[in-house]
Design an enzyme around this catalytic site. Structure first.
Site, mmCIF file in Angstrom:
data_model
loop_
_atom_site.group_PDB
_atom_site.id
_atom_site.type_symbol
_atom_site.label_atom_id
_atom_site.label_comp_id
_atom_site.label_asym_id
_atom_site.label_seq_id
_atom_site.Cartn_x
_atom_site.Cartn_y
_atom_site.Cartn_z
ATOM 1 N N GLY A 3 0.726 -5.156 0.995
ATOM 2 C CA GLY A 3 -0.380 -5.286 0.051
ATOM 3 C C GLY A 3 0.058 -5.916 -1.267
ATOM 4 C CD GLU A 26 -2.224 -7.911 2.849
ATOM 5 O OE1 GLU A 26 -1.849 -6.732 2.698
ATOM 6 O OE2 GLU A 26 -3.041 -8.257 3.705
ATOM 7 C CB ALA A 78 -0.877 -0.021 1.241
ATOM 8 C CD GLU A 108 1.174 -5.597 5.494
ATOM 9 O OE1 GLU A 108 2.071 -6.412 5.839
ATOM 10 O OE2 GLU A 108 0.498 -5.737 4.464
HETATM 11 C C1 LIG Z 1 -2.613 -2.283 5.461
HETATM 12 C C2 LIG Z 1 -1.286 -2.035 4.950
HETATM 13 C C3 LIG Z 1 -0.863 -2.522 3.785
HETATM 14 C C4 LIG Z 1 -1.731 -3.326 2.932
HETATM 15 C C5 LIG Z 1 0.501 -2.281 3.301
HETATM 16 O O1 LIG Z 1 0.877 -2.731 2.290
HETATM 17 S S1 LIG Z 1 1.519 -1.289 4.243
HETATM 18 C C6 LIG Z 1 3.011 -1.213 3.275
HETATM 19 C C7 LIG Z 1 3.798 -2.451 3.378
HETATM 20 N N1 LIG Z 1 5.015 -2.324 2.641
HETATM 21 C C8 LIG Z 1 6.143 -1.993 3.225
HETATM 22 O O2 LIG Z 1 6.222 -1.817 4.403
HETATM 23 C C9 LIG Z 1 7.334 -1.845 2.330
HETATM 24 C C10 LIG Z 1 7.999 -0.532 2.584
HETATM 25 N N2 LIG Z 1 9.138 -0.322 1.713
HETATM 26 C C11 LIG Z 1 10.318 -0.912 1.903
HETATM 27 O O3 LIG Z 1 10.527 -1.734 2.758
HETATM 28 C C12 LIG Z 1 11.423 -0.505 0.996
HETATM 29 O O4 LIG Z 1 11.130 0.786 0.526
HETATM 30 C C13 LIG Z 1 11.620 -1.437 -0.213
HETATM 31 C C14 LIG Z 1 12.172 -2.775 0.302
HETATM 32 C C15 LIG Z 1 10.342 -1.654 -0.969
HETATM 33 C C16 LIG Z 1 12.663 -0.796 -1.176
HETATM 34 O O5 LIG Z 1 13.843 -0.502 -0.446
HETATM 35 P P1 LIG Z 1 14.980 0.412 -1.102
HETATM 36 O O6 LIG Z 1 15.287 -0.060 -2.437
HETATM 37 O O7 LIG Z 1 16.070 0.493 -0.091
HETATM 38 O O8 LIG Z 1 14.338 1.845 -1.303
HETATM 39 P P2 LIG Z 1 13.777 2.872 -0.244
HETATM 40 O O9 LIG Z 1 13.349 2.197 0.990
HETATM 41 O O10 LIG Z 1 14.729 3.995 -0.108
HETATM 42 O O11 LIG Z 1 12.435 3.385 -0.963
HETATM 43 C C17 LIG Z 1 12.495 4.122 -2.175
HETATM 44 C C18 LIG Z 1 11.413 5.151 -2.147
HETATM 45 O O12 LIG Z 1 10.145 4.489 -2.170
HETATM 46 C C19 LIG Z 1 9.343 4.945 -1.079
HETATM 47 N N3 LIG Z 1 8.502 3.813 -0.655
HETATM 48 C C20 LIG Z 1 8.893 2.571 -0.447
HETATM 49 N N4 LIG Z 1 7.839 1.801 -0.129
HETATM 50 C C21 LIG Z 1 6.771 2.602 -0.145
HETATM 51 C C22 LIG Z 1 5.389 2.400 0.107
HETATM 52 N N5 LIG Z 1 4.895 1.200 0.411
HETATM 53 N N6 LIG Z 1 4.576 3.450 0.018
HETATM 54 C C23 LIG Z 1 5.045 4.671 -0.312
HETATM 55 N N7 LIG Z 1 6.349 4.937 -0.574
HETATM 56 C C24 LIG Z 1 7.183 3.899 -0.483
HETATM 57 C C25 LIG Z 1 10.346 5.356 -0.034
HETATM 58 O O13 LIG Z 1 9.782 6.241 0.878
HETATM 59 C C26 LIG Z 1 11.409 6.002 -0.892
HETATM 60 O O14 LIG Z 1 10.900 7.273 -1.244
HETATM 61 P P3 LIG Z 1 11.825 8.537 -1.255
HETATM 62 O O15 LIG Z 1 12.379 8.674 0.117
HETATM 63 O O16 LIG Z 1 12.891 8.242 -2.246
HETATM 64 O O17 LIG Z 1 10.930 9.664 -1.635
#
Ligand SMILES: C/C=C(\C)C(=O)SCCNC(=O)CCNC(=O)[C@H](O)C(C)(C)COP(=O)(O)OP(=O)(O)OC[C@H]1O[C@@H](n2cnc3c(N)ncnc32)[C@H](O)[C@@H]1OP(=O)(O)O
Length: 719
Positions: free
Chosen positions: A100, A103, A61, A123
């Site tokens: 998500g 999922e 998400a 999450e």
């Molecule tokens: C209910 C809830 C539900 C259904 C959910 O899904 S909650 C979200 C679950 N997902 C996560 O927790 C994953 C979060 N992301 C990560 O763990 C990492 O970003 C990654 C493993 C996906 C990639 O890692 P990496 O390559 O090191 O890059 P960064 O962590 O630096 O991320 C790059 C930019 O992307 C933005 N980001 C990452 N994931 C999300 C997200 N799910 N939603 C919005 N934005 C996301 C992150 O903030 C970085 O942005 P900038 O800082 O560059 O602007």
């Protein structure tokens, strides 16, 4: 958005497009719903493949949307319609399938992953649970026990492990989208009900109640007050006990409760704060995206004490060659033995070949002539460090970076003895350096942006969470900690016991109370610092030392303990009693209680009952107040940096976001009022005086923490 394409006549591909991680934003969810409807209406399409643009399936998400009002198609019915589709649907997982994203893949009928893919339901690390059916579908796919472990830890797993657990059907080397299409063609026409996870019952477990109770006990102990892991267990238990639709209802109820919680807000803030700390900036405008870091392949480590050993291990684990130096053969052999053992254990655990060939142990500084960077980790003594720095300049290449692992000495003073002030920075690792994730990268007044960039990049390669900080006594973490520690010993003077203070701090969520931490680190560490800074001198009465130094309140209790040889765990007693020197189990020591009583009597202090609330307010608000001063002085670029330092270096509970976030969440006006109250009672404790920035922020209506930076900029322009 999502891109719809038709390939091979009978297959439609739906590609999620939302760089960089194809998060399921409103636009992406809309795109999925529209594309799926198009595929289902097209009679020629017999199967659908879901994939993500740029070899990244989906990062879950869109977390940024959590703070606003959610719009667009919700995830649960969207995933349900994927699963219910009469047409075969296959997920092609490349890069990541998280939250998500996974999922969504669990809603598909088959899953193919490439060998490098990472999957997980993280999450819980955002204070939530997998509320798009993850808590109900995953246990039905892999069983209750494995699902509990994955969902409560949020751990990312490899494609290989996912295959073993049964989360994916195939792992392939190469193009997962092509493999998914091939799989689709090979199974088209087969009945789909057996592939719809919501229709399955979780594999039978002899005693589900026992398994869930044990998991609950485990997460409660591990998470120290965090709500999400507990809710995760409750949701998975519902999957085991209830029909799917009822389990989904439970998942939704638990999610509603978590989503509104302050813990979830704090953990989501921490997620973005960590990323913001990586985007460092210096007061002169240099920052991560306008400064190039040259590559570092060979590093010298000077000093193989506990810190040097940990640093050497971290470097080697990152694939970097290390030349490790000690002063004499005995120290060198001791260091070599410890480093080698740690790396051998690591290689064994990871099932990789031992990286010992990257290490060279020597007594000779001349062996450093080819290194790109050195990290000095000798004893915390300015003169010794200066001598080492001067010696280094005689042998190093002219562009070799010199880093010091000091925990608080003046980096400028050290740089001044070198021939390259612009190439000197601090790299403040935390003990044990091969375990702790935090690294403060300290820039001095002469450090070049390139040197900072190189240290930050090296730290990142070593898997550290790096924060760039300015040069001041104690840098950020230890400078703030001093005020927290001061308050904790003042509380003892006034009537509290070490256990009472520690209990309040641990209930707040700290991994360990302050007195247990002090016993673990050794009370002599601070004693040495206080001696060096002139707070302890031979003319001070050892029996009844003064409670004031340089016109300020001073608590001599820690010094008196040290004089008695109570140095903490290593001597078998400190603030607590231990079974034997080196043992870890802290027990209340009646001798300490008597010692505190005598102390109060000697100074005429009438002890009073101290509430946990007072412990938290005094310890935590004085910490936050110093953090605000640090911001005021421009020592860090923003409050996020401070919070990350406390989350990764000082056992601060993630579900409280960090000291700056906590202050904002409690309310800056409340913090101001409390500090004024405590400062009124302790006028001889200047650190309790509310900072200028705190007053300004309150006067300006307590803006949200994300806006503090602009208020700080205004403060600087007014100065
Ligand atoms: C209910 C809830 C539900 C259904 C959910 O899904 S909650 C979200 C679950 N997902 C996560 O927790 C994953 C979060 N992301 C990560 O763990 C990492 O970003 C990654 C493993 C996906 C990639 O890692 P990496 O390559 O090191 O890059 P960064 O962590 O630096 O991320 C790059 C930019 O992307 C933005 N980001 C990452 N994931 C999300 C997200 N799910 N939603 C919005 N934005 C996301 C992150 O903030 C970085 O942005 P900038 O800082 O560059 O602007």
């Amino acid at each position: 958005m999502a891109l719809y394409t038709r390939v091979k006549e009978s297959i439609a591909v739906i590609t999620l497009k939302n760089p960089p991680v194809n998060a399921l934003s409103t636009a992406v969810r809309r795109g999925i719903v529209e594309s799926l409807s198009q595929a289902l209406q097209d009679e020629q399409v017999k199967a659908v493949v879901f994939c993500g643009e740029n070899n990244t399936f989906c990062g879950g998400a869109d977390i940024k949307e959590f703070s606003g009002s959610m719009s667009g198609p919700p995830l649960v019915p969207m995933i349900h319609s994927i699963e219910a589709s009469e047409k075969l649907i296959v997920a092609a997982i490349e890069g990541v399938a998280l939250g998500g994203g996974l999922e969504l893949a669990l809603g598909c009928h088959y899953r193919v992953a490439d060998t490098n893919a990472r999957l997980g339901l993280p999450e819980v690390t955002l204070g939530l649970l997998p509320a798009a059916g993850g808590t109900q579908r995953l246990p039905r796919l892999i069983g209750i026990t494995a699902a509990l472990e994955l969902i409560t830890t949020g751990r990312h797993i490899s494609a290989k492990e996912a295959l073993k657990l049964g989360i994916v059907d195939q792992v392939i080397e190469g193009n997962a989208v092509l493999a998914a299409m091939a799989l689709a063609l090979s199974v088209i026409g087969q009945p789909l009900n057996a592939r719809r996870l919501s229709l399955q019952a979780p594999a039978w477990v002899p005693d589900v109640d026992y398994v869930c109770e044990a998991a609950l006990a485990r997460v409660k102990q591990r998470s120290r007050g965090a709500m999400a892991p507990v809710a995760c267990v409750q949701a998975v238990r519902a999957a085991a006990m209830l029909p799917y639709s009822k389990g989904m209802e439970k998942e939704r109820q638990l999610m509603d409760m978590l989503f509104r919680s302050s813990q979830a807000r704090a953990m989501q803030y921490a997620f973005f704060a960590q990323r913001s700390a990586g985007k460092w900036s210096l007061p002169n405008g240099a920052q991560w995206n306008n400064t190039k870091a040259r590559n570092v392949e060979r590093v010298g480590v000077i000093g193989l004490g506990t810190m040097g050993q940990g640093i050497a291990v971290s470097l080697v684990k990152a694939g970097i060659s290390v030349v490790a130096i000690e002063v004499d053969t005995k120290q060198l052999e001791l260091g070599k033995k410890a480093v080698t053992a740690m790396l051998q254990r690591y290689a064994q655990r990871q099932g990789v070949s031992s990286p010992l060939h990257l290490l060279k142990f020597t007594l000779s500084f001349h062996q450093l002539r080819d290194v790109d960077l050195v990290i000095e980790a000798v004893f915390e003594d300015m003169n010794l460090k200066k001598r080492v720095f001067s010696e280094l300049c005689k042998v190093l290449k002219e562009n070799t970076i010199i880093c010091t692992n000091t925990s608080g000495l003046n980096v400028d003073e050290l740089a001044a003895v070198t021939d390259r002030q612009h190439l000197v920075v601090g790299m403040h690792f935390f003990a044990p350096a091969h375990v702790m994730r935090l690294l403060e990268v300290v820039y001095g007044s002469g450090s070049s942006p390139e040197a900072v960039a190189i240290a930050m990049a090296l730290g990142k390669r070593m898997q550290k969470v790096c924060v760039a900080v300015g040069n001041c006594s104690g840098f950020v973490g230890n400078r703030m900690l001093k005020h927290y520690m001061d308050q904790s010993v003042y509380l003892l003077e006034e009537g509290a016991t070490p256990e009472q203070v520690d209990q309040a701090l641990e209930e707040f969520g700290f991994a360990m109370g302050i007195f247990k931490v002090a016993d673990l680190s050794g009370l002599d560490v601070g004693w040495r610092v206080r001696k060096a800074s002139g707070l302890i001198s031979p003319d001070i009465d050892p029996v009844k030392p003064s409670r004031w130094r340089f016109g300020r309140r001073y608590c001599p209790l820690p010094d008196m303990l040290c004089q008695q040889g109570r140095l903490g765990q290593k001597t078998g007693h400190g603030w607590y009693l231990y079974n034997s020197p080196g043992s870890k189990e802290a027990k209340c020591d009646p001798e300490i209680l008597k010692f505190l009583e005598d102390y109060r009597l000697k100074y005429g202090i009438i002890p009073r009952r101290i509430s946990s609330q007072e412990v938290i307010e005094r310890c935590v608000f004085s910490l936050a107040n110093e953090g605000l001063r640090i911001l005021e002085e421009g020592i860090t670029a923003g409050p996020e940096d401070i919070d990350i330092i406390y989350l990764f270096g000082y056992g601060w509970p993630r579900y409280r976001g960090g000291p700056m976030f906590y202050a904002a969440q409690v309310g800056l006006s409340v913090v101001l009022e409390k500090l004024e109250h405590y400062h009124h009672l302790q006028p001889d404790v200047p650190s309790l005086e509310p900072s200028q920035l705190l007053r300004k922020l309150v006067a300006e209506g307590s803006p949200p923490i994300q806006q503090w930076k602009s208020h700080i900029k205004n403060l600087h322009s007014q100065l």
